[in-house]
Design an enzyme around this catalytic site. Structure first.
Site, PDB file in Angstrom:
ATOM      1  N   ASN A 162       0.858  -1.182   0.000  1.00 18.42           N
ATOM      2  CA  ASN A 162       0.000   0.000   0.000  1.00 18.42           C
ATOM      3  C   ASN A 162       0.893   1.231   0.000  1.00 18.42           C
ATOM      4  O   ASN A 162       1.352   1.695   1.041  1.00 18.42           O
ATOM      5  CB  ASN A 162      -0.912  -0.016   1.227  1.00 18.42           C
ATOM      6  N   GLU A 163       1.156   1.738  -1.185  1.00 18.74           N
ATOM      7  CA  GLU A 163       2.084   2.833  -1.375  1.00 18.74           C
ATOM      8  C   GLU A 163       1.428   4.173  -1.020  1.00 18.74           C
ATOM      9  O   GLU A 163       0.207   4.242  -0.799  1.00 18.74           O
ATOM     10  CB  GLU A 163       2.554   2.859  -2.828  1.00 18.74           C
ATOM     11  N   PRO A 164       2.222   5.258  -0.934  1.00 18.33           N
ATOM     12  CA  PRO A 164       1.643   6.580  -0.695  1.00 18.33           C
ATOM     13  C   PRO A 164       0.486   6.869  -1.638  1.00 18.33           C
ATOM     14  O   PRO A 164       0.565   6.604  -2.845  1.00 18.33           O
ATOM     15  CB  PRO A 164       2.827   7.519  -0.959  1.00 18.33           C
ATOM     16  N   SER A 166      -2.538   5.515  -0.949  1.00 17.59           N
ATOM     17  CA  SER A 166      -3.522   4.455  -0.692  1.00 17.59           C
ATOM     18  C   SER A 166      -4.594   4.949   0.272  1.00 17.59           C
ATOM     19  O   SER A 166      -4.309   5.690   1.216  1.00 17.59           O
ATOM     20  CB  SER A 166      -2.836   3.217  -0.113  1.00 17.59           C
ATOM     21  N   THR A 181      10.401   1.972  -3.832  1.00 16.75           N
ATOM     22  CA  THR A 181      10.192   0.555  -3.513  1.00 16.75           C
ATOM     23  C   THR A 181      10.897  -0.324  -4.528  1.00 16.75           C
ATOM     24  O   THR A 181      11.533  -1.330  -4.174  1.00 16.75           O
ATOM     25  CB  THR A 181       8.686   0.234  -3.494  1.00 16.75           C
TER      26      THR A 181
END
Length: 639
Positions: A162-164, A166, A181
């Site tokens: 869940n990246e920035p 999300s 990432t």
């Protein structure tokens, strides 16, 4: 009273945090909680539903669970697992697959029913992913949700993938991976280009429903993002901050990962302190930077309004404190890294005698010497010290395949030009050209290819060391066996690694050792190489007289720099010396432009080196010290 004191210390922390001395101790504690949960539910005849994570963080947890299964009879027959994520696309048999990871580290070693193992499927057609994700969520809900979810944290603040950006209520879905990432994963794939751009991940909303959530983090590399997750405002830019909203979460950290939290980094803001010299130095430098004043201009009001009234009362007047700290910082500066002959050395970082020292620079990779301390390297040689350099590893995994072909083509043409038979070279070249197009991400190169890559880096290192002024008999290539796997994952340190180091030290009998203390190196090689040096010195200590008079200096610079309060020797560089250092770095042509493993910094190594040494000089300047073009910084290791 103790409870009140703890609450005061942790008042900046917005969720529960447990800090352990090291990652191993913390991992055993987490494994113990998992084992207790499994046993309690077994006793009630119930299933345990676990949410599991991958990556380096949980490896020791899984190792401890395997040990308890084999040695203490812990059974996993009543356990059902759901993994957080998987790269997409990804074959389950690939070395980078989280299926492979989970079976290698846990499932193949315990008695879990393989039908109870659930991992997102990286082989699905794109139009099947949505339905799979819906079914993944349904299975979790049908079982009553997750009893316990363990998490790591990425340096973007992601949990799962869940990246920035999300959403806090997100469910299992396909996501696009953040560039940072992917850079962090590059080592596992043999380069960023081969890291998938997408993944299937359990959502934040799904994680949030777990009855218990444990987020684990180890090492200094995670300290900055941990501070944001624990003390920062809730934001989609740092998805882990959403965990502040949960009543069932705990962060489990080692001391390094916790080191940026207020109670450890600036403890004077939350409690009374025992003001030893190092803490006093750190606090005064922090205060000067916080209010943008030179050290000698700090006032009692500055101390009082920034949490340092206790220091002012106990050790004031504050101007005396300022002078003391200013002098300590000033005394770290020296243009004589090998010691200044015929000078009073009581206020200098290095000894005056012997005037000409035997020095050895240990370089984990073939370019760390010139990148991190190239100016000091050249200065030591110019000042007449007996300088040696030892390249601990071949660095043969960090060369582009194209460079191999280029050098092979040169060798073939040169061989022909002098009338020699190039048949064998031509055959090897054709085999290499056939191999590279079919090479899988992180596939081990053939031995011949590894040799060529090693030769490339060796000749570059020789060129750099010669430019610094060394004769060939002072340039040593150790090729430590732990590194020579052909894979990015290296072997454990063995006896031969230590013995090779002992033999070299016995040959040189140095009064000075310089070693890489840059443990933020994402490849881990720096720390391994440093531990080998320590192991060698420990064996020699008490047996050989020269060891008692040997000082060990740690350098940094390839990945990040020492904090100002940590620096014990700062070697200023003139503009001309900065250029000489740059030219030495340029000898490492295979690492220029875009290296195979750049880490999370897109700048070239020579640019990083210059920016960091310039920043160190500017930090000294802002504190009221002399203004230099650049500074290389060192910390002495007391072994």
């Amino acid at each position: 009273m103790a409870r009140l004191n703890l609450l005061e210390e942790t008042r900046y922390e917005k969720l529960p945090v447990s800090v352990y001395s090291d990652a191993k101790t913390a991992s055993v504690a987490v494994a113990n909680r998992i084992a207790k949960l499994i046993k309690a539910k077994q006793a009630r005849g119930e299933k345990t539903v676990l949410g599991l994570a991958t990556g380096a963080t949980p490896v020791a947890v899984y190792g401890e669970l395997v040990r308890r299964h084999k040695e203490e009879g812990l059974s996993f027959k009543n356990v059902i697992t759901f993994n957080l994520d998987e790269y997409y696309p990804m074959k389950p048999t690939a070395a980078q697959s989280y299926v492979t990871f989970m079976y290698e580290n846990l499932f193949s070693h315990i008695d879990i029913d393989k039908n109870n193992v659930h991992i997102p499927d990286g082989t699905l057609d794109a139009d099947e992913v949505v339905a799979f994700c819906v079914e993944y969520e349904r299975k979790i809900e049908e079982l009553g949700g997750l009893d316990l979810q363990i998490l790591g944290i990425g340096r973007t603040g992601h949990i799962g993938f869940n990246e920035p950006g999300s959403a806090p209520n997100s469910g299992t879905r396909m996501v696009t991976l953040d560039d940072l990432t992917r850079r962090d994963a590059a080592r596992d794939f043999g380069g960023k280009a081969d890291v998938p751009t997408k993944a299937i991940t359990m959502g934040i909303g799904t994680i949030f429903k777990a009855r218990e959530i444990i987020l684990m983090a180890w090492s200094k590399k995670k300290a900055q993002i941990i501070k944001k997750a624990v003390e920062g405002e809730i934001s989609g830019e740092v998805p882990a901050t959403y965990l502040q909203l949960s009543d069932n979460v705990e962060f489990v950290l080692d001391v390094e990962a916790a080191s940026d939290l207020t109670r450890f980094d600036t403890p004077w803001l939350v409690k009374d302190c025992v003001w030893d010299n190092q803490l006093k130095k750190k606090a005064v430098i922090w205060l000067a930077n916080e209010i943008n004043k030179p050290v000698l201009k700090l006032t009692e009001e500055d101390y009082n309004t920034h949490g340092m009234a206790q220091l002012a009362v106990e050790q004031g007047p504050v101007y005396n404190i300022n002078i003391d700290i200013f002098n300590q910082i000033q005394h770290t500066i020296t243009g004589w890294p090998g010691g200044k002959p015929d000078a009073d050395d009581s206020q200098r970082p290095e000894r005056a005698l012997p005037a000409k020292k035997r020095s050895i620079i240990f370089s984990p990779h073939p370019d760390d010497d010139v990148i991190s301390m190239g100016g000091t390297f050249i200065r030591l040689v110019d000042q007449g010290h007996d300088v040696h350099v030892a390249y601990q590893t071949s660095g043969n995994t960090a060369v582009w395949d194209d460079d191999v072909l280029r050098y092979m083509e040169f060798a073939i043409d040169f061989t022909k030009s002098i009338g020699e038979d190039s048949t064998h070279l031509q055959k090897s070249y054709e085999e290499m050209r056939a191999f590279f197009p079919t090479k899988q991400p992180n596939e081990i190169d053939t031995q011949e290819i590894r040799n060529v890559k090693g030769f490339i880096r060796k000749t570059e290192a020789i060129s750099g060391a010669r430019y610094a002024g060394l004769q060939d008999d002072h340039i040593h290539f150790m090729a430590l066996p732990f590194y020579e796997t052909g894979k990015t994952k290296k072997n454990s340190v063995g006896e031969e690694d230590v013995l090779l180091t002992i033999n070299l030290l016995q040959k040189i009998k140095p009064q000075q050792i310089f070693a890489a203390g840059d443990f933020a190196d994402p490849n881990g090689t720096h720390l391994v190489c440093f531990k080998i040096i320590l192991a060698a010195l420990e064996r020699l200590k008490g047996k050989e007289e020269w060891v008692e008079d040997c000082w060990l200096w740690m350098y940094r610079g390839a990945w990040h720099e020492f904090e100002t309060h940590e620096i014990e020797m700062a070697v200023p560089l003139s503009p001309q010396e900065v250029l000489r250092k740059r030219n030495a770095i340029f000898k490492h042509q295979s690492q220029k432009d875009t290296p195979v493993f750049p880490g999370d910094d897109a700048r070239e190594f020579w640019v990083r080196a210059e920016d960091r040494t310039r920043d160190t000089a500017q930090r000294y300047d802002r504190l009221g010290l002399a203004e230099y073009e650049a500074m290389e910084a060192f910390v002495r290791y007391k072994f």
